[in-house]
Scaffold this motif. Structure first.
Motif, short mmCIF file in Angstrom:
data_model
loop_
_atom_site.label_atom_id
_atom_site.label_comp_id
_atom_site.label_asym_id
_atom_site.label_seq_id
_atom_site.Cartn_x
_atom_site.Cartn_y
_atom_site.Cartn_z
N ILE A 1 34.35 36.35 64.06
CA ILE A 1 33.04 35.91 64.54
C ILE A 1 33.02 34.40 64.34
O ILE A 1 33.31 33.91 63.26
CB ILE A 1 31.90 36.57 63.76
N ASN A 2 32.71 33.67 65.40
CA ASN A 2 32.75 32.21 65.35
C ASN A 2 31.39 31.60 65.68
O ASN A 2 30.77 31.97 66.68
CB ASN A 2 33.79 31.68 66.33
N ALA B 1 38.01 29.28 72.43
CA ALA B 1 38.04 30.32 73.46
C ALA B 1 37.56 31.63 72.85
O ALA B 1 37.75 31.86 71.65
CB ALA B 1 39.45 30.48 74.00
N GLY B 2 36.95 32.46 73.65
CA GLY B 2 36.51 33.75 73.16
C GLY B 2 35.50 34.40 74.07
O GLY B 2 35.34 34.00 75.22
N THR B 3 34.82 35.40 73.55
CA THR B 3 33.79 36.11 74.28
C THR B 3 32.42 35.68 73.76
O THR B 3 32.18 35.73 72.56
CB THR B 3 33.95 37.64 74.11
N TRP B 4 31.56 35.25 74.67
CA TRP B 4 30.21 34.82 74.29
C TRP B 4 29.41 36.07 73.96
O TRP B 4 29.24 36.96 74.79
CB TRP B 4 29.54 34.05 75.43
N SER C 1 23.27 23.19 63.22
CA SER C 1 22.54 24.45 63.30
C SER C 1 23.24 25.42 64.24
O SER C 1 23.84 25.02 65.24
CB SER C 1 21.12 24.21 63.82
N LEU C 2 23.14 26.69 63.95
CA LEU C 2 23.74 27.72 64.78
C LEU C 2 23.00 27.81 66.10
O LEU C 2 21.77 27.97 66.12
CB LEU C 2 23.68 29.07 64.05
N ILE C 3 23.74 27.68 67.20
CA ILE C 3 23.10 27.84 68.52
C ILE C 3 23.67 29.02 69.29
O ILE C 3 23.05 29.51 70.21
CB ILE C 3 23.17 26.54 69.36
N GLY C 4 24.87 29.47 68.92
CA GLY C 4 25.48 30.59 69.62
C GLY C 4 26.58 31.23 68.79
O GLY C 4 27.00 30.68 67.77
#
Length: 99
Positions: free
Chosen positions: A5-6, A56-59, A74-77
């Protein structure tokens, strides 16, 4: 990105930038994202710039809403492999601490 998880965080575009807001999202949940793909537009006091994906990855989740003004870091996604369930992503978001 096997089973990771990124965090995608508010970027710092300039030396004096302290906060920014998402003015548009360019990704949808489930979309495969490559390094350099435009994922959002970030607006600051001085400019609006495209934010290119650093990984790279899955949104999997857009955490910030359009118009939310947030400090740098801050976390945005969230990007995560498809095998990660929503409960794990919810837990990751709840425990996220900006750097």
């Amino acid at each position: 990105m096997a089973n990771n998880i990124n965090a995608i965080t508010m970027p710092k575009f300039g030396l004096t930038m302290e906060k920014g807001s998402v003015s548009a999202w360019h990704v949808e949940v489930g979309k495969t994202v490559a390094v350099g793909d435009e994922i959002a537009d970030i607006e600051t006091e001085k400019v609006t710039s495209a934010y290119e994906s650093p990984i790279a990855g899955t949104w999997r989740r857009s955490v910030a809403s359009v118009g939310d003004e947030l400090p740098i870091g801050s976390l945005i996604g969230v990007m995560a492999s498809p095998e990660i369930d929503d409960a794990q992503i919810d837990s990751f978001i709840a425990k996220f601490t900006p750097t």
